[in-house]
Scaffold this motif. Structure first.
Motif, PDB file in Angstrom:
ATOM      1  N   PRO A   1       0.840  -1.203   0.000  1.00  0.00           N
ATOM      2  CA  PRO A   1       0.000   0.000   0.000  1.00  0.00           C
ATOM      3  C   PRO A   1       0.874   1.252   0.000  1.00  0.00           C
ATOM      4  N   THR A   2       0.386   2.306  -0.632  1.00  0.00           N
ATOM      5  CA  THR A   2       1.135   3.561  -0.672  1.00  0.00           C
ATOM      6  C   THR A   2       0.323   4.666  -0.008  1.00  0.00           C
ATOM      7  N   LEU A   3       1.034   5.587   0.618  1.00  0.00           N
ATOM      8  CA  LEU A   3       0.424   6.620   1.436  1.00  0.00           C
ATOM      9  C   LEU A   3       0.577   7.983   0.782  1.00  0.00           C
ATOM     10  N   THR A   4      -0.514   8.769   0.806  1.00  0.00           N
ATOM     11  CA  THR A   4      -0.504  10.140   0.317  1.00  0.00           C
ATOM     12  C   THR A   4      -1.027  11.060   1.407  1.00  0.00           C
ATOM     13  N   LEU A   5      -0.361  12.187   1.609  1.00  0.00           N
ATOM     14  CA  LEU A   5      -0.846  13.174   2.562  1.00  0.00           C
ATOM     15  C   LEU A   5      -1.926  14.029   1.908  1.00  0.00           C
ATOM     16  N   LEU A   6      -3.007  14.244   2.624  1.00  0.00           N
ATOM     17  CA  LEU A   6      -4.141  14.986   2.081  1.00  0.00           C
ATOM     18  C   LEU A   6      -3.969  16.482   2.303  1.00  0.00           C
ATOM     19  N   GLN A   7      -4.423  17.262   1.325  1.00  0.00           N
ATOM     20  CA  GLN A   7      -4.297  18.714   1.378  1.00  0.00           C
ATOM     21  C   GLN A   7      -5.641  19.416   1.582  1.00  0.00           C
ATOM     22  N   SER A   8      -6.741  18.666   1.441  1.00  0.00           N
ATOM     23  CA  SER A   8      -8.070  19.274   1.525  1.00  0.00           C
ATOM     24  C   SER A   8      -8.987  18.401   2.367  1.00  0.00           C
TER      25      SER A   8
END
Length: 305
Positions: free
Chosen positions: A197-204
Motif C-alpha cells: 500500500p502507498t500513502l498520500t498526505l491529504l491537502q483538503s
C-alpha cells in the motif's frame, strides 16, 4: 432520504430512544442496527427492510459489526508466522473472505434499557476464523447523539491477529459535499499484485459530491449537510482508519482499526497497517459517535450533550 417524521417501528426489533432520536436493532441478524432516525432530521441510516437475506450477501442498509477484521482476506487464506489457515470463502466475493464472521452470527443481549443497549458475541473458533473471541457492541443514545463502543477480547490460548470496526450505510448518496479531516489517504494494491500500500498526505478536507472509494487514516471527524442541519461522525477512541465508500444511493463511512485488506499483507507490514496481535485474555477497545443537528465547531463531544 432525510425526511422528517421518518421513524417507523417494526415488531420484534429492540429499540433505544432519547427524545426524538431512536435506534432499532436486529440482534439475531448479526448484531445489526436496522434503523437510526430522528423525528426532525429523518433517517440517518438507510433503513433495513424485514426481508430475509443471504448472510454472505448482506443488505446495503443499517449498520453491522466488523469483527475480528474488515475488508478482504484474499483467497480466504490467513497466514500466521507458523501456519496457514484456509478459511471459508465468500462465493459473492470471488472466494475471498470479507468483513469477518461476526455479522453472520446471532448476538446476545447483555444489557437493555430505554437509552442503552449492549450486545455480545462469544465466538468459538471454526472454519470462518480459527481463534475464539468475545466481541461487544455498546450503544447509548441521547437527544441528538448516538455513542458506539466496540471491544474485542482474545479468548484463545494463543496470540491472535485482531481488528474491528463498524459499517454504517448513511442515507445520503451523491450530490452532497462530504468533509473529513483525515490526514492520510492510502492506495491499495490491485488483486494479485505484490505491491505494498502507498500513502498520500491529504491537502483538503473536502471529498466532493461524487461516488468514490477512499481508504483514509488519522481522522477525527467526517460530516455532511442535510436539508435540516448536519450529520457528523466523530472518532472518540482508537479506530484511526476510515473507509469511505459512496454510491448514488448511500454513503458508507466505516470507522475501523486497520487498513482494508491488511490481513493479506506480509506479516512484517501488518502492524504498520493497524493489525494488532492480542495476547490470550487481551482486549482492544474503540469508539465513535454519530451526531445530528447543527454543524460542530470542534471535535469536542460535549457540544452534543
Amino acid at each position: 432520504m432525510f425526511t422528517s417524521s421518518a421513524i417507523s417501528r417494526t415488531a420484534g426489533l429492540l429499540t433505544i430512544r432519547s427524545g426524538l432520536f431512536e435506534a432499532s436493532f436486529n440482534v439475531k441478524a448479526g448484531g445489526r442496527m436496522s434503523q437510526l432516525a430522528h423525528e426532525v432530521y429523518g433517517h440517518v441510516l438507510v433503513p433495513m427492510s424485514d426481508d430475509p437475506f443471504d448472510k454472505q450477501d448482506w443488505p446495503r442498509a443499517g449498520a453491522f459489526p466488523l469483527f475480528p477484521y474488515h475488508g478482504r482476506l484474499k483467497r480466504a487464506e490467513l497466514v500466521t508466522e507458523d501456519q496457514l489457515f484456509q478459511l471459508r470463502g465468500n462465493p459473492y466475493r470471488n472466494g475471498d473472505a470479507m468483513h469477518g464472521p461476526a455479522q453472520r452470527r446471532p448476538w446476545t443481549i447483555a444489557n437493555h434499557s430505554a437509552s442503552v443497549l449492549s450486545m455480545s458475541l462469544e465466538y468459538e473458533a471454526d472454519e470462518d476464523w480459527p481463534y475464539s473471541f468475545r466481541a461487544v457492541q455498546h450503544f447509548s443514545i441521547s437527544d441528538q447523539r448516538l455513542d458506539v463502543t466496540l471491544s474485542l477480547l482474545n479468548r484463545s490460548a494463543r496470540p491472535s491477529p485482531a481488528g474491528m470496526g463498524w459499517h454504517p450505510y448513511f442515507a445520503v448518496g451523491s450530490g452532497v459535499e462530504l468533509f473529513c479531516d483525515a490526514h492520510e489517504s492510502w492506495s491499495l494494491p490491485t488483486p494479485g499484485s505484490k505491491d505494498d500500500p502507498t500513502l498520500t498526505l491529504l491537502q483538503s478536507a473536502s471529498f466532493g459530491i461524487d461516488p468514490q472509494a477512499k481508504h483514509l487514516s488519522k481522522w477525527s471527524r467526517a460530516s455532511f449537510a442535510i436539508p435540516t442541519g448536519c450529520v457528523s461522525l466523530l472518532r472518540t477512541s482508537a479506530l484511526e482508519y476510515l473507509v469511505l465508500h459512496r454510491t448514488e444511493a448511500y454513503l458508507c463511512l466505516e470507522p475501523v482499526s486497520h487498513l482494508s485488506g491488511a490481513l493479506s499483507l506480509p506479516s512484517h507490514l501488518r502492524t504498520s497497517a493497524g493489525i494488532m496481535e492480542l495476547a490470550p485474555g487481551e482486549m482492544m477497545v474503540g469508539g465513535v459517535s454519530i451526531c445530528v443537528g447543527r454543524q460542530p465547531s470542534s471535535n469536542n463531544i460535549n457540544e452534543f450533550q
